[in-house]
Design a protein around this motif. Structure first.
Motif, PDB file in Angstrom:
ATOM      1  N   CYS A 110      -2.727  -5.447  16.329  1.00  0.00           N
ATOM      2  CA  CYS A 110      -2.666  -4.697  15.080  1.00  0.00           C
ATOM      3  C   CYS A 110      -1.202  -4.381  14.818  1.00  0.00           C
ATOM      4  CB  CYS A 110      -3.500  -3.408  15.146  1.00  0.00           C
ATOM      5  SG  CYS A 110      -3.003  -2.282  16.472  1.00  0.00           S
ATOM      6  N   ARG A 111      -0.928  -3.687  13.741  1.00  0.00           N
ATOM      7  CA  ARG A 111       0.462  -3.314  13.463  1.00  0.00           C
ATOM      8  C   ARG A 111       0.519  -1.893  12.931  1.00  0.00           C
ATOM      9  NH1 ARG A 111       1.911  -4.944   7.726  1.00  0.00           N
ATOM     10  NH2 ARG A 111      -0.047  -5.624   6.789  1.00  0.00           N
ATOM     11  N   LEU A 112       1.603  -1.224  13.246  1.00  0.00           N
ATOM     12  CA  LEU A 112       1.864   0.106  12.710  1.00  0.00           C
ATOM     13  C   LEU A 112       2.691  -0.088  11.445  1.00  0.00           C
ATOM     14  CD1 LEU A 112       1.572   3.173  13.176  1.00  0.00           C
ATOM     15  CD2 LEU A 112       3.783   3.089  14.363  1.00  0.00           C
ATOM     16  N   ALA A 113       2.159   0.369  10.317  1.00  0.00           N
ATOM     17  CA  ALA A 113       2.799   0.056   9.040  1.00  0.00           C
ATOM     18  C   ALA A 113       2.802   1.252   8.105  1.00  0.00           C
ATOM     19  CB  ALA A 113       2.087  -1.120   8.372  1.00  0.00           C
ATOM     20  N   ILE A 114       3.763   1.232   7.202  1.00  0.00           N
ATOM     21  CA  ILE A 114       3.795   2.173   6.089  1.00  0.00           C
ATOM     22  C   ILE A 114       2.839   1.658   5.010  1.00  0.00           C
ATOM     23  CG2 ILE A 114       5.213   3.182   4.263  1.00  0.00           C
ATOM     24  CD1 ILE A 114       6.052   4.216   6.942  1.00  0.00           C
ATOM     25  N   ALA A 115       2.043   2.562   4.460  1.00  0.00           N
ATOM     26  CA  ALA A 115       1.173   2.197   3.342  1.00  0.00           C
ATOM     27  C   ALA A 115       1.351   3.218   2.223  1.00  0.00           C
ATOM     28  CB  ALA A 115      -0.288   2.138   3.783  1.00  0.00           C
ATOM     29  N   ALA A 172       2.629   9.110   1.174  1.00  0.00           N
ATOM     30  CA  ALA A 172       2.402   7.813   1.803  1.00  0.00           C
ATOM     31  C   ALA A 172       1.891   8.064   3.218  1.00  0.00           C
ATOM     32  CB  ALA A 172       3.686   6.984   1.822  1.00  0.00           C
ATOM     33  N   ILE A 173       1.508   6.989   3.905  1.00  0.00           N
ATOM     34  CA  ILE A 173       1.045   7.148   5.277  1.00  0.00           C
ATOM     35  C   ILE A 173       1.723   6.125   6.178  1.00  0.00           C
ATOM     36  CG2 ILE A 173      -1.207   7.922   4.437  1.00  0.00           C
ATOM     37  CD1 ILE A 173      -2.346   5.231   5.535  1.00  0.00           C
ATOM     38  N   CYS A 174       1.651   6.383   7.478  1.00  0.00           N
ATOM     39  CA  CYS A 174       2.080   5.430   8.501  1.00  0.00           C
ATOM     40  C   CYS A 174       0.934   5.361   9.500  1.00  0.00           C
ATOM     41  CB  CYS A 174       3.369   5.892   9.176  1.00  0.00           C
ATOM     42  SG  CYS A 174       3.885   4.850  10.561  1.00  0.00           S
ATOM     43  N   ASP A 175       0.258   4.205   9.552  1.00  0.00           N
ATOM     44  CA  ASP A 175      -0.944   4.112  10.374  1.00  0.00           C
ATOM     45  C   ASP A 175      -1.116   2.686  10.881  1.00  0.00           C
ATOM     46  OD1 ASP A 175      -3.129   5.174  11.626  1.00  0.00           O
ATOM     47  OD2 ASP A 175      -4.442   5.137   9.875  1.00  0.00           O
ATOM     48  N   THR A 191       3.202  -1.866   3.329  1.00  0.00           N
ATOM     49  CA  THR A 191       4.531  -2.315   2.909  1.00  0.00           C
ATOM     50  C   THR A 191       5.382  -2.691   4.127  1.00  0.00           C
ATOM     51  OG1 THR A 191       5.256   0.005   2.815  1.00  0.00           O
ATOM     52  CG2 THR A 191       4.483  -1.002   0.759  1.00  0.00           C
ATOM     53  N   GLU A 192       5.986  -1.697   4.755  1.00  0.00           N
ATOM     54  CA  GLU A 192       6.876  -1.961   5.887  1.00  0.00           C
ATOM     55  C   GLU A 192       6.115  -1.926   7.215  1.00  0.00           C
ATOM     56  OE1 GLU A 192      10.258  -2.494   5.637  1.00  0.00           O
ATOM     57  OE2 GLU A 192      10.094  -2.437   3.452  1.00  0.00           O
ATOM     58  N   THR A 193       6.404  -2.876   8.111  1.00  0.00           N
ATOM     59  CA  THR A 193       5.825  -2.895   9.457  1.00  0.00           C
ATOM     60  C   THR A 193       6.821  -2.298  10.441  1.00  0.00           C
ATOM     61  OG1 THR A 193       4.418  -4.816   9.039  1.00  0.00           O
ATOM     62  CG2 THR A 193       4.961  -4.349  11.329  1.00  0.00           C
ATOM     63  N   LEU A 194       6.380  -1.266  11.165  1.00  0.00           N
ATOM     64  CA  LEU A 194       7.237  -0.603  12.147  1.00  0.00           C
ATOM     65  C   LEU A 194       7.110  -1.225  13.528  1.00  0.00           C
ATOM     66  CD1 LEU A 194       6.818   1.496   9.809  1.00  0.00           C
ATOM     67  CD2 LEU A 194       7.102   3.277  11.529  1.00  0.00           C
TER      68      LEU A 194
END
Length: 304
Positions: A110-115, A172-175, A191-194
Motif C-alpha cells: 500500500c502507500r501512504l499518500a496525501i488525499a 486534506a488527509i494523509c492516509d 495526490t502526493e505519495t509519502l
C-alpha cells in the motif's frame, strides 16, 4: 547504586505477528513455507514452535515495534508504515533507534499518500501550505512536510481519517491507500505519495549474543530462498548447440544454465532457473528460436 541490567539470554527465537488483520495470515503462511510449525495456546496469543525453536506471539500490529524495542520479542512482521511511524515518534522524543527493517516480504503493499477533496484544483505540494491535514501518521507526515518546506497543521486522528474533511476537522488527509475505493467513496483523490509500504521483517539493530543469532540467520536464509523463488520456474528444453546463445538472450532472468550434451548428436539439453513469469508467449518465442521439448516445472524449495 543499582546493578546494571543484564540483557536477556534465550535459546528460542520469538516473532511477533498480527493476531488479526490483513498481514496476519500471510505472515503465518510465509513462515510456514520456511518449514515452521506451531502448537497454539488456548488463548490463541502464543504459538510454540515445534519444528524449530521459533515461537510466535500474536498481537496488535501497533504493539510490534515496541515489543522488539523492549526485548519482549526478537523479531516482528509489521507494515513498514507502522515501523517508520513509531521510529519517527521515538526520534521526536530523543529516544535512540533500536530496531530496523531486516527484509521486505512482498505482501501487504500500500502507500501512504496525501488525499484532497475532488473539487480541489491540485497543482503541487505547496498547495497544502496553511492547510489542516488529518492523519494517523503524524511523525511521517511532519517529516515529509519539513522536507518539502511546507508549513501546515497536522491534525492527529486515531481512525476514520477519510471523513475528516466532510466533518470540517481538516482540509486534506494523509492516509494509507490500497485500491483507492475508500477515497473515492469519500469524494477524495490521492495526490502526493509519502511512502511505499509493505509487510517487512523487523529486528534489533544490535546483534543477538546467544543462540538466537544462529536461529535468525537460519530464518533469513529460508526467507530469502522462499522469496527468491516467487514466480520462479525450472525451465528444461533441448536445442542445437549453435542456437544456445540466441536462446539465452531470450532468458535474461535465468540463472546460469546446466548444459548437458545429448549422446550421439550436436544437440544439448539445458535446464535453467528463471525468475520471471514463464508465459506461453515466452515459450513460443523460445520454440521459434530453436528450442524443443520445452518443460516448465514449479520450484518448491531451493537453498543456495
Amino acid at each position: 547504586m543499582s546493578p546494571s541490567a543484564v540483557p536477556a539470554v534465550r535459546d528460542r527465537l520469538r516473532i511477533a505477528i498480527q493476531k488479526s488483520g490483513r498481514l496476519g495470515e500471510p505472515a503465518r503462511a510465509l513462515l510456514a513455507s520456511c518449514g515452521l510449525a506451531w502448537r497454539e495456546s488456548r488463548d490463541r496469543l502464543f504459538c510454540y514452535g515445534e519444528t524449530l525453536p521459533i515461537d510466535l506471539l500474536l498481537v496488535r500490529d501497533d504493539d510490534i515495534p515496541g515489543l522488539i524495542a523492549d526485548g519482549t520479542c526478537d523479531l516482528g512482521i509489521v507494515g513498514r508504515n507502522v515501523l517508520l511511524e513509531q521510529a519517527g515518534e521515538r526520534a521526536r522524543t530523543g529516544a535512540a533507534a533500536t530496531y530496523r527493517e531486516w527484509r521486505a516480504l512482498g505482501f501487504g503493499g500500500c502507500r501512504l499518500a496525501i488525499a484532497v477533496p475532488d473539487e480541489w484544483r491540485w497543482d503541487a505540494a505547496g498547495d497544502l501550505a496553511g492547510k489542516r491535514i488529518a492523519t494517523s501518521y503524524p511523525a511521517l507526515l511532519s517529516q515529509w512536510l519539513a522536507a518539502q518546506g511546507i508549513d501546515a497543521e497536522v491534525v492527529t486522528l486515531s481512525g476514520s481519517v477519510e471523513i475528516a474533511p466532510r466533518l470540517g476537522k481538516a482540509d486534506a488527509i494523509c492516509d494509507l491507500v490500497s485500491s483507492g475505493a475508500t477515497l473515492a467513496a469519500n469524494h477524495l483523490k490521492a495526490t502526493e505519495t509519502l511512502l511505499q509500504s509493505e509487510a517487512v521483517l523487523a529486528g534489533p539493530i544490535a546483534p543477538f549474543g546467544d543462540v538466537r543469532a544462529e536461529l535468525a540467520a537460519l530464518l533469513l536464509r529460508r526467507l530469502d530462498a522462499v522469496l527468491g523463488l516467487k514466480d520462479s520456474k525450472l525451465l528444461m528444453f533441448q536445442a542445437d548447440s549453435i542456437d544456445v546463445p540466441a536462446l539465452m538472450q531470450l532468458l535474461p532472468d535465468a540463472e546460469r544454465p546446466t548444459v548437458l550434451r545429448v549422446d550421439g548428436s550436436d544437440r544439448v539439453a539445458l535446464q535453467a532457473l528463471c525468475r520471471g513469469a514463464m508465459t506461453w508467449q515466452r515459450l513460443e518465442d523460445l520454440k521459434r528460436a530453436g528450442a524443443d521439448a520445452l518443460l516448465v516445472l514449479p520450484v518448491e524449495r531451493m537453498l543456495a
